[in-house]
Motif scaffolding. Structure first.
Motif, mmCIF file in Angstrom:
data_model
loop_
_atom_site.group_PDB
_atom_site.id
_atom_site.type_symbol
_atom_site.label_atom_id
_atom_site.label_comp_id
_atom_site.label_asym_id
_atom_site.label_seq_id
_atom_site.Cartn_x
_atom_site.Cartn_y
_atom_site.Cartn_z
ATOM 1 N N SER A 133 4.442 5.550 -5.599
ATOM 2 C CA SER A 133 5.441 5.293 -4.782
ATOM 3 C C SER A 133 6.676 3.778 -4.928
ATOM 4 O O SER A 133 7.384 3.434 -3.923
ATOM 5 N N GLY A 134 5.623 3.408 -6.140
ATOM 6 C CA GLY A 134 6.819 2.271 -6.423
ATOM 7 C C GLY A 134 6.386 0.365 -6.129
ATOM 8 O O GLY A 134 6.625 -0.525 -6.099
ATOM 9 N N LYS A 135 4.598 0.773 -6.069
ATOM 10 C CA LYS A 135 4.166 -0.438 -5.554
ATOM 11 C C LYS A 135 3.906 -1.553 -6.556
ATOM 12 O O LYS A 135 4.611 -2.744 -6.522
ATOM 13 N N SER A 136 3.628 -0.926 -7.700
ATOM 14 C CA SER A 136 3.694 -1.613 -9.230
ATOM 15 C C SER A 136 4.596 -2.542 -9.849
ATOM 16 O O SER A 136 4.845 -3.541 -10.252
ATOM 17 N N THR A 137 6.199 -1.291 -9.338
ATOM 18 C CA THR A 137 7.318 -1.991 -10.196
ATOM 19 C C THR A 137 7.797 -3.518 -9.315
ATOM 20 O O THR A 137 7.937 -4.233 -9.673
ATOM 21 N N LEU A 138 7.271 -3.066 -7.644
ATOM 22 C CA LEU A 138 7.684 -3.802 -6.887
ATOM 23 C C LEU A 138 7.301 -5.660 -7.092
ATOM 24 O O LEU A 138 7.903 -6.547 -7.387
ATOM 25 N N ALA A 139 6.088 -5.189 -7.251
ATOM 26 C CA ALA A 139 5.701 -6.367 -7.954
ATOM 27 C C ALA A 139 5.310 -7.153 -9.415
ATOM 28 O O ALA A 139 6.121 -8.211 -9.617
ATOM 29 N N VAL A 191 0.653 -1.583 -0.248
ATOM 30 C CA VAL A 191 0.287 -0.003 -0.339
ATOM 31 C C VAL A 191 0.953 1.445 -0.067
ATOM 32 O O VAL A 191 1.754 0.866 0.093
ATOM 33 N N GLY A 192 0.545 2.302 0.002
ATOM 34 C CA GLY A 192 1.394 3.396 -0.175
ATOM 35 C C GLY A 192 0.404 4.571 -1.531
ATOM 36 O O GLY A 192 -0.320 4.176 -2.618
ATOM 37 N N GLN A 193 1.185 5.533 -1.455
ATOM 38 C CA GLN A 193 0.017 6.647 -2.742
ATOM 39 C C GLN A 193 0.850 6.057 -3.446
ATOM 40 O O GLN A 193 2.051 5.136 -4.150
ATOM 41 N N SER A 194 0.355 6.842 -4.878
ATOM 42 C CA SER A 194 0.662 6.712 -6.113
ATOM 43 C C SER A 194 1.716 7.103 -6.193
ATOM 44 O O SER A 194 2.919 8.707 -5.835
ATOM 45 N N CYS A 210 2.843 -4.062 3.612
ATOM 46 C CA CYS A 210 3.914 -3.428 3.779
ATOM 47 C C CYS A 210 3.761 -1.769 2.671
ATOM 48 O O CYS A 210 3.114 -1.866 2.277
ATOM 49 N N VAL A 211 4.182 -1.193 4.148
ATOM 50 C CA VAL A 211 3.744 0.905 3.195
ATOM 51 C C VAL A 211 4.471 1.134 2.659
ATOM 52 O O VAL A 211 5.917 1.440 3.308
ATOM 53 N N MET A 212 4.396 1.554 1.098
ATOM 54 C CA MET A 212 5.750 1.617 0.568
ATOM 55 C C MET A 212 5.221 3.163 0.330
ATOM 56 O O MET A 212 3.956 4.044 0.258
ATOM 57 N N HIS A 213 6.687 4.208 0.415
ATOM 58 C CA HIS A 213 7.042 5.578 0.676
ATOM 59 C C HIS A 213 8.114 5.686 -0.489
ATOM 60 O O HIS A 213 9.329 5.993 0.032
ATOM 61 N N GLU A 214 8.266 6.303 -1.898
ATOM 62 C CA GLU A 214 8.887 6.661 -2.506
ATOM 63 C C GLU A 214 10.143 6.207 -2.876
ATOM 64 O O GLU A 214 11.626 6.135 -2.578
#
Length: 609
Positions: free
Chosen positions: A409-415, A404-407, A577-581
């Motif tokens: 923040s790298g969530k989709s890239t990590l996946a 989770v996290g703001q748009s 997992c909270v992602m930020h920047e």
């Protein structure tokens, strides 16, 4: 023409049988052309009463002078024909031989073209196949840097240009040089002085044509590039038509398209005018060359010092004229090829593109796969700025981890790093302790199922969309997968059930229906690892409830990576997992993160508000 022969070397080998037959019949055509014209000499000599010599039959036993024997015996038989039936009948007989020779010549010419057709069509088919295969294999990174419309333009417009120019010129490129060489040999045999003079003139004419052709290639490259811009414009317009209309932006996109189209119009005019110059220029240079040769040869004969007679000079001029037409065709072919080579250059930028996502030389095998995932010190960037920064994460087998996290923040890239859509810059991603770069890409992706925010479906039936990429399934298994995904009911209500076509990208379905079909596809694949990328974020409450029920069934006993904006959907995840920047700033269960009163708590409060 170096690039042309490079194309031939690359694509012709599978069709060398057709090429050999084409060259064989081209050689036969050239010889039959010469011998049919050779009949003209005795006809002219009979008409003008030039040759009054007496010939005796010579046996074919002296191969060193076979040429003289053939000429002597030909005149002997002509002499016999005149003695027996008179000049008129002999003339008719020679004319009949000329007709037969011409019939044979046209027949071999047709056969040479007949055998070049599979070669031409086959090469174009192969180029299309190579391009499509390369596009399918290229990594996602390639298409983030390229416009889809430009890729489509290279696959359609550029390949069509190669077919219409380079491949259409193959026959001329293989036929005309044979004719020119055979004719030049005969011209040397008749008069070497005249032929040396001709060989000085022809390269000068060819040099003039070549300089014009080089500029044509450069302009053609500009034209095909601009065509790619137009195709991109059209593709973007069709994809964004709803927004264009909603924002009253019709005039804006129209003016942009008209401006780009005007640029293409101007480039096309320059190309067409330069290409149109090929025929008049070759016609003029050919006529000029003939006139000079006619003057030079005529001067030799009139001076009385030439070893060539007037009938032989006329025959020489006929042969020379037979060179001029192939030379003109060759120059036109050279023009077309220059135009096509510009397209081939654009096609090669795709064919030669390097794919960094490669199988290892000695791939490891996954035995007794469980599904544990580890990100170890992972850093990744699309350009210079890192999108993922030194991320370390352990996901136990069978667990559900939510990102989770703001748009941004790298969530989709990590996946996306997990199925190797991209490769990490540093660190490693492992499954069951094995670095994913040590596995075959096909084997790795076979372990995973994807359900995305935008359900990617194909213009096909429900059945074929659900079974997409899955082999050896029964209709019963497809129906069972659809039932688990809450899709069976609305599929059966459609006009043809599972055989109903769902339209382009599933346009005949609602958002929730599309999503449930894509979940059914993932269920049928039965992957041990599941990636859910905001699978419910674009749905209404009722559709979300049905899709969430289907997802809950799908996630049982699987390692699942969930990317979510709606935090209510991932409340029960094993790890959040909270992602930020680009970094993981918090990790734990829902209750643990609420207690920390940090980033996650703030996101929950915002959504509650």
């Amino acid at each position: 023409m170096k690039e042309f022969f490079a194309i031939i070397k690359r694509f012709v080998p599978p069709y060398k049988k057709y090429l050999a037959l084409n060259i064989l019949f081209n050689i036969l055509t050239a010889f039959l052309t010469l011998f049919s014209f050779a009949i003209v000499i005795p006809i002219l000599e009979m008409l003008f009463g030039i040759n009054e010599g007496h010939y005796e039959y010579m046996p074919f036993n002296d191969f060193e002078h076979i040429n003289d024997i053939l000429i002597n015996n030909f005149y002997y038989y002509v002499q016999v024909m005149i003695a027996r039936w008179g000049q008129s009948v002999a003339l008719a007989g020679l004319a009949a031989i000329l007709v037969v020779m011409t019939a044979l010549k046209t027949g071999t010419a047709y056969l040479s073209s007949y055998f070049i057709v599979p070669l031409r069509s086959g090469i174009v088919r192969d180029i299309r196949n190579y391009m499509y295969d390369k596009i399918v294999r290229l990594p996602m990174a390639f298409f983030t840097d390229s416009r889809k419309g430009d890729v489509m333009a290279r696959m359609t417009g550029d390949v069509a240009e190669i077919e219409n120019s380079v491949m259409a010129s193959l026959d001329m490129m293989f036929k005309n040089p044979v004719m020119i060489i055979v004719c030049l040999v005969m011209m040397v045999a008749i008069s070497w002085q005249l032929t040396i003079f001709v060989l000085i003139l022809l390269p000068i004419a060819g040099l003039v044509m070549g300089r014009v052709g080089k500029r044509l290639k450069r302009q053609s490259f500009e034209g095909q590039t601009q065509w790619g811009v137009l195709m991109s414009n059209i593709e973007e317009t069709l994809g964004g038509l709803r927004i264009i209309k909603a924002f009253n932006a019709e005039e804006k996109v129209q003016s942009r398209f008209h401006r780009e189209n005007q640029v293409f119009y101007r480039i096309s005019n320059r190309i067409a005018r330069r290409q149109s110059l090929a025929h008049p220029m070759s016609e003029f240079l050919g006529t000029l060359t003939i006139a000079i040769v006619l003057w030079f040869g005529g001067t030799l004969i009139l001076s009385g010092n030439a070893s060539i007679t007037a009938p032989k000079f006329i025959y020489y001029m006929i042969i020379f004229y037979s060179i001029i037409n192939p030379a003109k065709d060759l120059s036109k072919a050279a023009y077309s090829i220059q135009k096509g080579l510009a397209s081939m250059e654009r096609v090669d930028r795709i064919l030669d593109a390097r794919n960094p996502i490669q199988d290892p030389e000695k791939p490891k095998e996954l035995v007794d796969f469980k599904g544990a995932i580890d990100y170890e010190g992972v850093t990744f960037s699309y350009g210079t700025n890192p999108v993922i920064k030194d991320v370390t994460l352990h996901v136990p087998a069978g667990a559900t981890v939510a990102l989770v996290g703001q748009s941004g923040s790298g969530k989709s890239t990590l996946a996306d790093l997990l199925p190797r859509f991209y490769d990490v810059d540093s660190g490693s991603v492992k499954v069951d302790g094995i670095d994913i770069r040590d596995l075959r890409v096909h084997d790795l992706r076979g372990l995973m199922g994807n359900v995305n925010q935008e359900a990617i479906l194909f213009n096909d039936t429900f059945y074929n969309n659900i079974t997409f990429g899955v082999k050896d399934v029964t209709p019963e298994q497809v129906i069972e997968a659809a039932k688990i995904a809450n899709a069976h009911e609305f599929i059966m209500e459609s006009e043809n059930g599972y055989d109903t076509n769902i339209g382009d990208r599933g346009c005949r379905l609602s958002g929730g229906q599309r999503q449930r079909v894509s979940i059914a596809r993932a269920i049928l694949k039965n992957p041990p690892i599941l990636i859910l990328d905001e699978a419910t974020s674009a749905l209404d409450s009722e559709s979300e409830k049905l899709v969430q029920e289907a997802l809950d069934r799908l996630m049982r006993d699987r390692t699942t990576v969930v990317i979510a904006h709606r935090l209510s959907t991932i409340k029960n995840a094993d790890i959040i997992c909270v992602m930020h920047e680009g970094s993981i700033v918090e990790a734990g269960t829902h209750d643990e993160l609420i207690e920390k009163n940090g980033f996650y708590k703030r996101l929950v409060d915002i959504q509650k508000f």
